[in-house]
Write an enzyme that holds these catalytic residues in place. Structure first.
Site, PDB file in Angstrom:
ATOM      1  N   ASP A 168      22.537  -6.644 -26.265  1.00 46.50           N
ATOM      2  CA  ASP A 168      24.014  -6.356 -26.759  1.00 46.50           C
ATOM      3  C   ASP A 168      25.249  -6.609 -25.683  1.00 46.50           C
ATOM      4  O   ASP A 168      25.141  -5.773 -24.825  1.00 46.50           O
ATOM      5  CB  ASP A 168      23.897  -5.057 -27.396  1.00 46.50           C
ATOM      6  CG  ASP A 168      24.989  -4.690 -28.338  1.00 46.50           C
ATOM      7  OD1 ASP A 168      25.022  -5.115 -29.445  1.00 46.50           O
ATOM      8  OD2 ASP A 168      25.806  -3.841 -27.952  1.00 46.50           O
ATOM      9  N   ASP A 215      12.748   0.267 -47.602  1.00 45.93           N
ATOM     10  CA  ASP A 215      12.564   1.638 -47.727  1.00 45.93           C
ATOM     11  C   ASP A 215      11.325   2.116 -48.201  1.00 45.93           C
ATOM     12  O   ASP A 215      10.981   2.041 -49.215  1.00 45.93           O
ATOM     13  CB  ASP A 215      13.819   2.282 -48.359  1.00 45.93           C
ATOM     14  CG  ASP A 215      13.561   3.970 -48.450  1.00 45.93           C
ATOM     15  OD1 ASP A 215      12.960   4.440 -47.572  1.00 45.93           O
ATOM     16  OD2 ASP A 215      14.210   4.369 -49.270  1.00 45.93           O
ATOM     17  N   ASP A 250      14.244   7.780 -49.204  1.00 40.24           N
ATOM     18  CA  ASP A 250      15.376   8.197 -48.890  1.00 40.24           C
ATOM     19  C   ASP A 250      16.652   7.458 -48.972  1.00 40.24           C
ATOM     20  O   ASP A 250      17.738   7.927 -48.284  1.00 40.24           O
ATOM     21  CB  ASP A 250      15.130   8.887 -47.518  1.00 40.24           C
ATOM     22  CG  ASP A 250      14.944   7.912 -46.440  1.00 40.24           C
ATOM     23  OD1 ASP A 250      14.846   6.702 -46.701  1.00 40.24           O
ATOM     24  OD2 ASP A 250      14.817   8.320 -45.071  1.00 40.24           O
ATOM     25  N   GLU A 270      23.946 -11.303 -26.002  1.00 39.57           N
ATOM     26  CA  GLU A 270      24.985 -11.419 -27.069  1.00 39.57           C
ATOM     27  C   GLU A 270      26.270 -11.610 -26.070  1.00 39.57           C
ATOM     28  O   GLU A 270      26.352 -10.578 -25.236  1.00 39.57           O
ATOM     29  CB  GLU A 270      25.078 -10.378 -27.751  1.00 39.57           C
ATOM     30  CG  GLU A 270      26.045 -10.562 -28.823  1.00 39.57           C
ATOM     31  CD  GLU A 270      26.533  -9.306 -29.451  1.00 39.57           C
ATOM     32  OE1 GLU A 270      27.279  -9.286 -30.696  1.00 39.57           O
ATOM     33  OE2 GLU A 270      26.553  -8.103 -28.912  1.00 39.57           O
ATOM     34  N   ASP A 291      16.102  -4.675 -29.464  1.00 37.12           N
ATOM     35  CA  ASP A 291      17.612  -4.652 -29.232  1.00 37.12           C
ATOM     36  C   ASP A 291      17.849  -3.750 -27.753  1.00 37.12           C
ATOM     37  O   ASP A 291      17.558  -2.729 -27.867  1.00 37.12           O
ATOM     38  CB  ASP A 291      18.425  -4.359 -30.444  1.00 37.12           C
ATOM     39  CG  ASP A 291      19.707  -5.132 -30.417  1.00 37.12           C
ATOM     40  OD1 ASP A 291      20.572  -5.072 -29.404  1.00 37.12           O
ATOM     41  OD2 ASP A 291      19.934  -5.683 -31.775  1.00 37.12           O
ATOM     42  N   HIS A 342      23.891  -9.322 -38.509  1.00 45.25           N
ATOM     43  CA  HIS A 342      24.321  -8.132 -38.949  1.00 45.25           C
ATOM     44  C   HIS A 342      25.808  -7.753 -38.945  1.00 45.25           C
ATOM     45  O   HIS A 342      26.414  -6.994 -39.554  1.00 45.25           O
ATOM     46  CB  HIS A 342      23.628  -7.013 -38.635  1.00 45.25           C
ATOM     47  CG  HIS A 342      23.750  -6.939 -37.048  1.00 45.25           C
ATOM     48  ND1 HIS A 342      23.407  -7.802 -36.262  1.00 45.25           N
ATOM     49  CD2 HIS A 342      24.465  -5.742 -36.571  1.00 45.25           C
ATOM     50  CE1 HIS A 342      23.822  -7.426 -35.027  1.00 45.25           C
ATOM     51  NE2 HIS A 342      24.379  -6.150 -35.046  1.00 45.25           N
ATOM     52  N   ASP A 343      26.598  -8.598 -38.251  1.00 44.28           N
ATOM     53  CA  ASP A 343      28.003  -8.611 -38.021  1.00 44.28           C
ATOM     54  C   ASP A 343      28.825  -9.553 -38.519  1.00 44.28           C
ATOM     55  O   ASP A 343      30.104  -9.569 -38.614  1.00 44.28           O
ATOM     56  CB  ASP A 343      28.300  -8.686 -36.449  1.00 44.28           C
ATOM     57  CG  ASP A 343      27.650  -7.555 -35.547  1.00 44.28           C
ATOM     58  OD1 ASP A 343      27.566  -6.423 -36.159  1.00 44.28           O
ATOM     59  OD2 ASP A 343      27.414  -7.941 -34.261  1.00 44.28           O
ATOM     60  N   ASN A 351       9.960   5.349 -47.990  1.00 43.43           N
ATOM     61  CA  ASN A 351       9.862   6.662 -48.345  1.00 43.43           C
ATOM     62  C   ASN A 351      10.992   7.355 -49.198  1.00 43.43           C
ATOM     63  O   ASN A 351      11.286   8.487 -49.707  1.00 43.43           O
ATOM     64  CB  ASN A 351       9.488   7.562 -46.989  1.00 43.43           C
ATOM     65  CG  ASN A 351      11.008   7.603 -46.361  1.00 43.43           C
ATOM     66  OD1 ASN A 351      12.043   6.900 -46.695  1.00 43.43           O
ATOM     67  ND2 ASN A 351      11.128   8.220 -45.324  1.00 43.43           N
ATOM     68  N   ASP A 372      13.018   1.633 -43.309  1.00 41.46           N
ATOM     69  CA  ASP A 372      12.422   2.225 -42.006  1.00 41.46           C
ATOM     70  C   ASP A 372      11.355   1.476 -41.788  1.00 41.46           C
ATOM     71  O   ASP A 372      11.057   0.427 -42.221  1.00 41.46           O
ATOM     72  CB  ASP A 372      11.890   3.447 -42.508  1.00 41.46           C
ATOM     73  CG  ASP A 372      11.155   3.566 -43.907  1.00 41.46           C
ATOM     74  OD1 ASP A 372      10.391   2.578 -44.029  1.00 41.46           O
ATOM     75  OD2 ASP A 372      11.429   4.215 -45.027  1.00 41.46           O
TER      76      ASP A 372
HETATM   77  C1  NOJ Z   1      27.352  -6.043 -30.951  1.00 42.12           C
HETATM   78  C2  NOJ Z   1      26.593  -5.449 -32.109  1.00 42.12           C
HETATM   79  O1  NOJ Z   1      26.101  -6.518 -32.823  1.00 42.12           O
HETATM   80  C3  NOJ Z   1      27.329  -4.802 -33.120  1.00 42.12           C
HETATM   81  O2  NOJ Z   1      26.856  -4.479 -34.332  1.00 42.12           O
HETATM   82  C4  NOJ Z   1      27.835  -3.560 -32.449  1.00 42.12           C
HETATM   83  O3  NOJ Z   1      28.623  -2.779 -33.305  1.00 42.12           O
HETATM   84  C5  NOJ Z   1      28.492  -3.687 -31.055  1.00 42.12           C
HETATM   85  N1  NOJ Z   1      27.985  -4.718 -30.258  1.00 42.12           N
HETATM   86  C6  NOJ Z   1      28.569  -2.569 -30.389  1.00 42.12           C
HETATM   87  O4  NOJ Z   1      27.083  -2.060 -29.986  1.00 42.12           O
END
Ligand code: NOJ
Length: 557
Positions: A199, A21, A25, A256, A98, A329-330, A23, A29
């Site tokens: 995605d 980050d 907040d 993905e 993405d 991130h999932d 700034n 970013d």
């Molecule tokens: C896969 C993404 O990696 C995930 O973070 C997202 O919630 C779903 N697709 C829907 O876009």
């Protein structure tokens, strides 16, 4: 096998909300990313995959896009993005954006138009159907819980959303919609982006008629995947996308693809008729899931992981291309799932790194993985932010009456916020991520686990990764070599070789806390030690040796 830059690259994934980050907040970013380009350059990565930075109401942290051609206010401006890209290119780092086009946000102008009336020109950009006697058009469940359909009072029809109800699915049957997607792809490639991570791209084609899913549980909603995973026109759309866009650029693509099998992998990534360079499959991530699915986490077996990885390695060798990942991130932090996030955190993080980077394919490092960042164990649901987690909690605790502590346990193991806690830069307040209040709590182990500390310790996980990335540039066998699994039945040791052009790599990794005996065929002897995560390892390979807890050793023969 053709030489391609993306086969020789290592990709680093940035989840911008949690990276840095600039700034105050509390939200990461784009300027924050630019500030850290020297850090990425020091690590030596070749490509950044940037999770979505487009305008979004953030129902799903940017995976719900309301304007594909502009930057989210919290993340900065288009000028910031251009500056970041320039900084990357100056350092020889490429940028993969993405591409989230299975769905948009319900706040996208297309959807606000579409929902105005049945004859609006944008109506057909989305998937609308009549209900059945007061019920949704079919029994499909959404990935984030509940029905995959939402009723729109005004126009008296339901729209499809495989994810949250603020993520309506786009209608790929509509040629105009497809043209819009191709145009926005060109927009970013013309601005200098170097490719896309796509995605849930294999969900874009739905079976006409949208049939009811088979009823396999007593839940009100069912898994409709048979009618939208690798759907009937998926290939046609992707061929068109290649003709219209991708063939005109030197762009890297990674799709993905939930539920993908090695057969799909071959079909979609082969050099003659493939549609993407590589794909993200999920089989190895699901090795910890029980019969109840994602939230039903079970002890996992190394032999299961071996079967899955070996199948993908062998099937795609010479015919397609793998992407190699253990985190994103999932997913939870790999050291917490497949290693040990306590006593052997450093050893197991290094072991997992070496084990993965010597496989065939393009390796992905998720931000913080190079520091051995771990899962978080928040004890209140109030501390969680992820929509999937919160929906599941609501359903289980509020509706089904499941015990809070059991649900929290599942979240500690598999919740997506495990990977989304702020990047740990130093041992200062909020781990140096922000001067404000972070949007998600920082993992409390930051005084111990942080980038500043890693950079000042030549034995750190960070430098271990740096070395692996460097070796990839020097050893063609890492890119081209075939794969052979040894000790198939062993539940503690994962041992494999890679061979190419007279060179063989032997990778031996202990996935357990036990010291184990490693017995190899007689001919595997000699050579020289290349990579190790303990001191006092023999410089030459002996066919009998010991492997300490989470030890990894790699020999070049
Ligand atoms: C896969 C993404 O990696 C995930 O973070 C997202 O919630 C779903 N697709 C829907 O876009």
């Amino acid at each position: 096998m053709a030489q391609q830059w993306w086969k020789e690259s290592v990709v680093y994934q940035i989840y911008p909300r949690s990276f840095n980050d600039s700034n105050g907040d509390g939200i990461g970013d784009i300027k924050g990313i630019t500030e850290k380009l020297d850090y990425l350059n020091e690590l030596g990565i070749d490509v950044v995959w940037l999770s979505p930075v487009y305008k979004s109401p953030n129902d799903d942290n940017g995976y719900d896009i309301s304007d594909y051609r502009n930057i989210m206010d919290e993340f900065g401006t288009m000028e910031d993005w251009e500056e970041m890209l320039k900084g990357m290119h100056q350092r020889g780092i490429r940028l993969v954006m993405d591409l989230v086009v299975n769905h948009s946000s319900d706040e996208h102008a297309w959807f606000t138009e579409a929902r105005k009336s049945k004859d609006n020109p944008y109506r057909d950009y989305y998937i609308w159907r009549d209900g059945k006697e007061g019920l949704p058009p079919n029994n499909w469940g959404s990935f984030f819980g509940g029905s995959a359909w939402e009723y729109d009072e005004e126009s008296e029809e339901y729209f499809l959303h495989l994810f949250s109800k603020k993520q309506p699915d786009l209608n790929w049957e509509n040629e105009k919609l497809r043209e819009e997607v191709y145009d926005l792809m060109k927009f970013w490639l013309d601005k200098g982006a170097d490719g896309f991570r796509m995605d849930v791209i294999n969900l874009i084609s739905k079976t006409p008629g949208l049939p009811d899913a088979e009823v396999t549980s007593d839940s009100a909603f069912q898994w409709g995947g048979d009618y939208f995973v690798n759907g009937p026109k998926f290939m046609d759309y992707m061929i068109e996308m290649n003709e219209e866009v991708l063939s005109k650029y030197d762009a890297m693509t990674v799709g993905e693809m939930p539920m993908a099998t090695p057969e799909d992998g071959k079909r979609y990534t082969n050099e003659e008729s493939g549609i993407v360079n590589m794909l993200f499959q999920f089989e190895h991530m699901d090795v910890t899931s029980g019969p109840g699915g994602k939230w039903d986490q079970q002890p996992w077996k190394l032999t299961d992981l071996k079967k899955i990885i070996s199948k993908w390695q062998n099937e795609l060798h010479g015919t397609g291309w793998n992407s190699l990942y253990m985190e994103n991130h999932d997913q939870p932090r790999s050291v917490s799932v497949f290693g040990d996030d306590q006593q052997y955190r450093v050893e197991s993080a290094k072991m997992l790194a070496a084990w993965l980077h010597f496989l065939q394919g393009t390796p992905y490092i998720y931000q913080g993985q190079e520091l051995g960042m771990t899962n978080v164990y928040f004890d209140s649901i109030e501390d969680y932010e992820d929509i999937e987690t919160l929906n599941m909690y609501q359903e289980e605790v509020m509706e089904k009456g499941t015990k809070t502590e059991d649900v929290l346990k599942a979240i500690h193991k598999k919740g997506r916020d495990n990977a989304r806690t702020p990047m740990q830069w130093n041992d200062q307040e909020h781990a140096g991520f922000t001067t404000g209040t972070p949007w998600l709590k920082v993992n409390e182990n930051y005084p111990e686990v942080n980038a500043q500390k890693a950079l000042s310790d030549e034995n750190s996980i960070f430098y271990f990764y740096k070395n692996l990335i460097r070796l990839r540039k020097e050893l063609p066998v890492m890119i081209h070599g075939d794969y052979q699994l040894l000790l198939e039945e062993n539940e503690n040791l994962y041992v494999y070789t890679r061979s190419y052009d007279g060179t063989t790599l032997l990778v031996a990794a202990n996935f357990s806390k036990e010291t184990c005996e490693l017995k190899l065929p007689e001919i595997l002897n000699g050579g020289k030690l290349l990579v190790h995560n303990y001191s006092g390892v023999a410089n030459q390979l002996h066919n009998e040796s010991n492997m300490r807890p989470y030890e990894v050793k790699v020999y070049l023969l």
